[in-house]
Scaffold this active site. Structure first.
Site, short mmCIF file in Angstrom:
data_model
loop_
_atom_site.label_atom_id
_atom_site.label_comp_id
_atom_site.label_asym_id
_atom_site.label_seq_id
_atom_site.Cartn_x
_atom_site.Cartn_y
_atom_site.Cartn_z
N LYS A 1 28.28 15.73 53.00
CA LYS A 1 27.50 14.86 53.88
C LYS A 1 28.39 13.72 54.43
O LYS A 1 28.38 13.42 55.63
CB LYS A 1 26.32 14.25 53.11
CG LYS A 1 25.60 13.14 53.83
CD LYS A 1 24.90 13.66 55.07
CE LYS A 1 24.45 12.54 55.97
NZ LYS A 1 23.70 13.01 57.13
N CYS B 1 23.88 5.79 60.33
CA CYS B 1 24.57 6.88 59.63
C CYS B 1 26.07 6.85 59.87
O CYS B 1 26.85 6.58 58.96
CB CYS B 1 24.00 8.20 60.09
SG CYS B 1 22.20 8.21 60.03
N1 SAJ Z 1 28.68 8.27 70.11
C1 SAJ Z 1 29.73 7.96 70.96
N2 SAJ Z 1 30.44 8.98 71.54
C2 SAJ Z 1 30.14 10.28 71.31
C3 SAJ Z 1 29.06 10.60 70.43
C4 SAJ Z 1 28.36 9.57 69.86
O1 SAJ Z 1 30.03 6.78 71.20
O2 SAJ Z 1 30.81 11.14 71.88
C5 SAJ Z 1 27.92 7.19 69.49
C6 SAJ Z 1 26.45 7.15 69.90
O3 SAJ Z 1 26.29 6.49 71.11
C7 SAJ Z 1 25.84 6.40 68.72
C8 SAJ Z 1 26.68 6.88 67.55
O4 SAJ Z 1 27.86 7.42 68.10
O5 SAJ Z 1 26.01 5.00 68.87
C9 SAJ Z 1 26.03 7.93 66.67
O6 SAJ Z 1 25.29 8.85 67.46
P1 SAJ Z 1 25.22 10.43 67.18
O7 SAJ Z 1 24.24 10.98 68.13
O8 SAJ Z 1 26.57 11.02 67.19
O9 SAJ Z 1 24.73 10.55 65.67
P2 SAJ Z 1 23.49 9.92 64.82
O10 SAJ Z 1 23.98 8.71 64.09
O11 SAJ Z 1 22.26 9.77 65.62
O12 SAJ Z 1 23.23 11.10 63.75
C10 SAJ Z 1 24.29 11.50 62.90
C11 SAJ Z 1 24.43 13.04 62.98
N3 SAJ Z 1 25.69 13.45 62.34
C12 SAJ Z 1 26.60 14.22 62.99
O13 SAJ Z 1 26.45 14.60 64.14
C13 SAJ Z 1 27.81 14.61 62.20
C14 SAJ Z 1 23.24 13.69 62.30
O14 SAJ Z 1 23.41 15.10 62.24
C15 SAJ Z 1 23.07 13.14 60.87
O15 SAJ Z 1 21.96 13.71 60.20
C16 SAJ Z 1 22.83 11.65 60.99
O16 SAJ Z 1 24.01 11.07 61.58
C17 SAJ Z 1 22.58 11.10 59.60
O17 SAJ Z 1 21.40 10.81 59.28
O18 SAJ Z 1 23.52 11.01 58.79
#
Ligand code: SAJ
Length: 434
Positions: free
Chosen positions: A232, A286
């Site tokens: 995780k 997360c």
């Molecule tokens: N972000 C960027 N650039 C990107 C992708 C994301 O700046 O290319 C930023 C987003 O804007 C945001 C942050 O990253 O601020 C996180 O967003 P996200 O959509 O990547 O992820 P979360 O935090 O909503 O959810 C993550 C997911 N983990 C992964 O994709 C590895 C989800 O599957 C997990 O279940 C969740 O964390 C968790 O609960 O741990």
């Protein structure tokens, strides 16, 4: 008795059927993970009791309503409560399965705080019947499932509690199965994602996996608890490190006055390159948190993961500095900040770099800050009283000289370079390039 109940009995030792529990499943913590999980299980035929420390959460859920915004969750909870398969309670009941889905925030010095998991273990322990299975879903530092086992063993010397490395199972089963669902797609991903299920012993893993098989359409992959805990943390650290690469690139490009979006678009045409998207920083509960749990396990070794966290945190400071510079150059002009959420198309402002940047700017320059956030009916507390105003997109474009895209909500994506002509534009998400 329904099919899942029979399945639960079948996987526990014979003793499980000697006493009849109040519920088949108790889900401890009715937040972003616990409530959707409880509702999905209830609509798959399980008798579920959701437990929370908040009286208002209990009342809301028992009224068939939700206290969090998540696509399709309201209908699911309404159906689960109306069919009497889901009830919510302040008290932990006796159950076959216990799922712990409570928050594990960062404590002082970025150290993991697992106090809520430990409290859940202490609340569950007196209720355990032989044959019960306790599963931790909360994102946790490695070794947490073993700590839960120790707490239970301390409270219940009458039960044979399995220990990590045992070859045989005990009176109860203990496992770790991390949630991996994406906010905004939780209800779908709960069912379709693969799951990693780590037992304290192989028998524990098998008993926990039987529950997931009843509602997961993805694969249920069985391993040990320490591996599952690490998996995780690795998933979210992998993402954080890759976003940090994109964010660092964007800061290098700013310094060199190069268009980072064009660079990434073309680099990604290489068959083995996939640079992620820069933004104003990384938010949410997360990805901005979990890598620290991995760092805490071996601080001297986790250099890249720590640096990635620092780069992503620094990107918010870099973004704010650029906006301040533009505001200084505009003398009395106003800045329209588009979006406060931590990512597009959700109403979640937790750990949001957009909110952090907007708040810091508004505290100094409140009268000159216009906020556009389709997911807010009023300004969040952090911005209230600063002089900043929540306005519509049209009003913002009329009044502001500077337009900053902090979140690429769908509601902003129709904007064209023509709509923004005459404005100074800072697009932190590359929305206008797509
Ligand atoms: N972000 C960027 N650039 C990107 C992708 C994301 O700046 O290319 C930023 C987003 O804007 C945001 C942050 O990253 O601020 C996180 O967003 P996200 O959509 O990547 O992820 P979360 O935090 O909503 O959810 C993550 C997911 N983990 C992964 O994709 C590895 C989800 O599957 C997990 O279940 C969740 O964390 C968790 O609960 O741990």
């Amino acid at each position: 008795m329904n099919a899942p109940f029979e399945a639960a009995k079948a996987i526990g030792p014979d003793a499980a059927s000697e006493a009849i529990p109040d519920h088949e499943i108790a889900v401890i913590g009715l937040g972003y993970i616990g409530l959707p999980t409880a509702a999905v299980l209830a609509t798959r035929g399980w008798r579920v009791c959701g437990v929370d420390v908040s009286q208002s959460v209990i009342e809301t859920v028992n009224a068939g309503r939700v206290h969090i915004e998540e696509r399709d969750l309201d209908g699911l909870v309404r159906e689960a409560v109306a069919s009497e398969q889901l009830v919510a309670s302040l008290e932990v009941p006796t159950a076959h399965f216990y799922m712990i889905a409570v928050p594990t925030p960062l404590g002082a010095d970025n150290a993991p705080d697992i106090a809520s998991v430990e409290a859940a273990a202490r609340a569950i322990a007196p209720k355990l019947l032989p044959g019960a299975c306790v599963i931790v879903e909360s994102t946790s530092p490695v070794g947490t499932t073993e700590s839960v086992a120790e707490i239970i063993a301390g409270v219940r010397p009458d039960l044979a509690v399995p220990r990590f490395g045992d070859r045989e199972g005990g009176d109860i089963a203990l496992a770790y199965c991390p949630e991996r669902v994406l906010p905004g797609r939780i209800v779908t991903e709960l069912v379709y994602n693969d799951r990693v299920i780590g037992g304290i012993t192989p028998d524990c893993a098998g008993r926990a996996a039987a529950l997931y098989h009843s509602f997961v359409k993805g694969d249920c992959l069985v391993t040990n608890a320490r591996i599952a805990e690490t998996v995780k943390l690795v998933e979210n650290s992998f993402r954080d490190v890759n976003i940090a690469f994109a964010n660092e690139l964007s800061m290098i490009a700013d310094a060199m006055e190069i268009d980072v979006w064009e660079v990434i678009r073309l680099a990604n045409r290489h068959p083995r390159v996939n640079v992620l998207q820069p933004g104003p920083g990384v938010g949410g509960h997360c990805i901005a948190v979990d890598p620290w749990f991995l760092v805490s396990g071996a601080p001297d070794k986790a250099r890249l993961i720590r640096t990635a966290r620092e780069v992503n945190d620094h990107k918010a400071i870099h973004t704010e500095e650029r906006i301040r510079k533009q505001l200084r150059a505009a003398r009395y002009g106003k800045a329209a900040l588009l979006g406060l959420a931590f990512k597009p198309d959700i109403d979640d402002f937790r750990e949001s770099p957009a909110l952090e940047i907007s708040t810091s700017l508004a505290r100094d320059l409140g009268e000159r800050i216009l906020v556009v956030e389709p997911f807010a009916e009023q300004l969040p507390d952090e911005l209230a009283g600063t002089g900043a105003k929540l306005v519509t997109l049209d009003a913002a474009l009329r009044e502001a000289e500077i337009v900053v895209v902090l979140v690429d909500h769908t509601a902003f994506r129709h904007l064209t370079p023509e709509d923004l002509s005459g404005h100074i534009v800072y697009d932190t998400r590359g929305m206008l390039k797509r």
